[in-house]
Design an enzyme around this catalytic site. Sequence first.
Site, PDB file in Angstrom:
ATOM      1  N   ASP A  88      10.762  10.260  51.987  1.00 45.36           N
ATOM      2  CA  ASP A  88      10.920  11.199  50.776  1.00 45.36           C
ATOM      3  C   ASP A  88       9.107  11.506  49.963  1.00 45.36           C
ATOM      4  O   ASP A  88       8.804  10.223  49.983  1.00 45.36           O
ATOM      5  CB  ASP A  88      11.523  11.184  49.710  1.00 45.36           C
ATOM      6  CG  ASP A  88      12.989  11.093  50.017  1.00 45.36           C
ATOM      7  OD1 ASP A  88      13.292  11.583  50.526  1.00 45.36           O
ATOM      8  OD2 ASP A  88      13.994  10.929  48.644  1.00 45.36           O
ATOM      9  N   HIS A 145      11.010   5.637  57.958  1.00 47.06           N
ATOM     10  CA  HIS A 145      12.210   5.439  58.678  1.00 47.06           C
ATOM     11  C   HIS A 145      11.502   6.499  59.699  1.00 47.06           C
ATOM     12  O   HIS A 145      10.219   6.771  60.057  1.00 47.06           O
ATOM     13  CB  HIS A 145      13.130   6.759  58.220  1.00 47.06           C
ATOM     14  CG  HIS A 145      13.899   6.327  57.403  1.00 47.06           C
ATOM     15  ND1 HIS A 145      15.205   5.903  57.426  1.00 47.06           N
ATOM     16  CD2 HIS A 145      13.762   5.685  55.882  1.00 47.06           C
ATOM     17  CE1 HIS A 145      16.078   5.169  55.986  1.00 47.06           C
ATOM     18  NE2 HIS A 145      15.231   5.329  55.436  1.00 47.06           N
ATOM     19  N   SER A 248       3.030   5.166  47.851  1.00 48.96           N
ATOM     20  CA  SER A 248       1.634   4.512  48.391  1.00 48.96           C
ATOM     21  C   SER A 248       2.240   6.088  49.343  1.00 48.96           C
ATOM     22  O   SER A 248       2.575   7.467  49.303  1.00 48.96           O
ATOM     23  CB  SER A 248       1.217   3.798  49.393  1.00 48.96           C
ATOM     24  OG  SER A 248      -0.133   4.560  49.386  1.00 48.96           O
TER      25      SER A 248
END
Length: 279
Positions: A88, A145, A248
């Site tokens: 995200d 992921h 980050s």
Amino acid sequence: MSDRLAVLPQYLLPKQALTTLMGRLASKRAGGLTTSVIRWFVQRYKVNMSEAANPDIASYATFNDFFTRELRAGSRPLADAKTICPVDGAISQLGPIAQDQIFQAKGHTYSTTALLGGDAALAAPFTNGSFATIYLSPRDYHRIHMPCDGRLTRMIHVPGDLFSVNPTTARGVPGLFARNERVVCMFDTPLGKMALVLVGATVVGSMATVWHGLVNPPRPGTVRNWDYADKPVNLLKGDEMGRFLLGSTVVLLFEPGAVKFQNDWVAARPVRLGEAMAS
């Protein structure tokens, strides 16, 4: 105010000491104080706790437990695409790699060799390839992921600075993503070689991978290498591969012709884990 002037205080801050302190505080069990800090953070950054597997703020023992919270099952369905978005966040930049140069912001580029810890041979397959840089804001889910199936071949911890990685800093600090501390993960994939780079930042207490655990700390100040050629680590598209303990940026590198980014993938566009990234 110019971007370079705006980031000037970051050159003066004791970023390493501040990051170490924040990392220790984020891992402390402080009962009601921890809960109060998490509640403030959720309100300040408008974190959507309804997407969390555990939405109960008071149940998190540490701030790090909250920050690396698991998503509720089914909240990020995986697109039927060659590659999916691994996090995200918001697109910082993406597009072609010009020879070995990656576009950071207007007036700023950095080399694939510098990003990958100074190893020109490791960077060579990405000459004239493609890249995507995705910024994770404080409100985002902070696990990373796999964008496609992959077999891990190597991991490198590259020491460096700890500048912020927000858009203003990206415009104001030359070579930011090849300058900050980072963890480079190299994969063999059905699309060819892929680099997935976790870039640290101010107050990013640590970065971790599912196969190694915490990579930093420690911070010995020298490049560290792990070879996985004879230690198979195979991950499927959508599998968790790592996480940031405080947020980050992720940088992805692909070989030439491996991917064609979706037409609506443009700079500053918000993105979500699992959506189609490229065909």
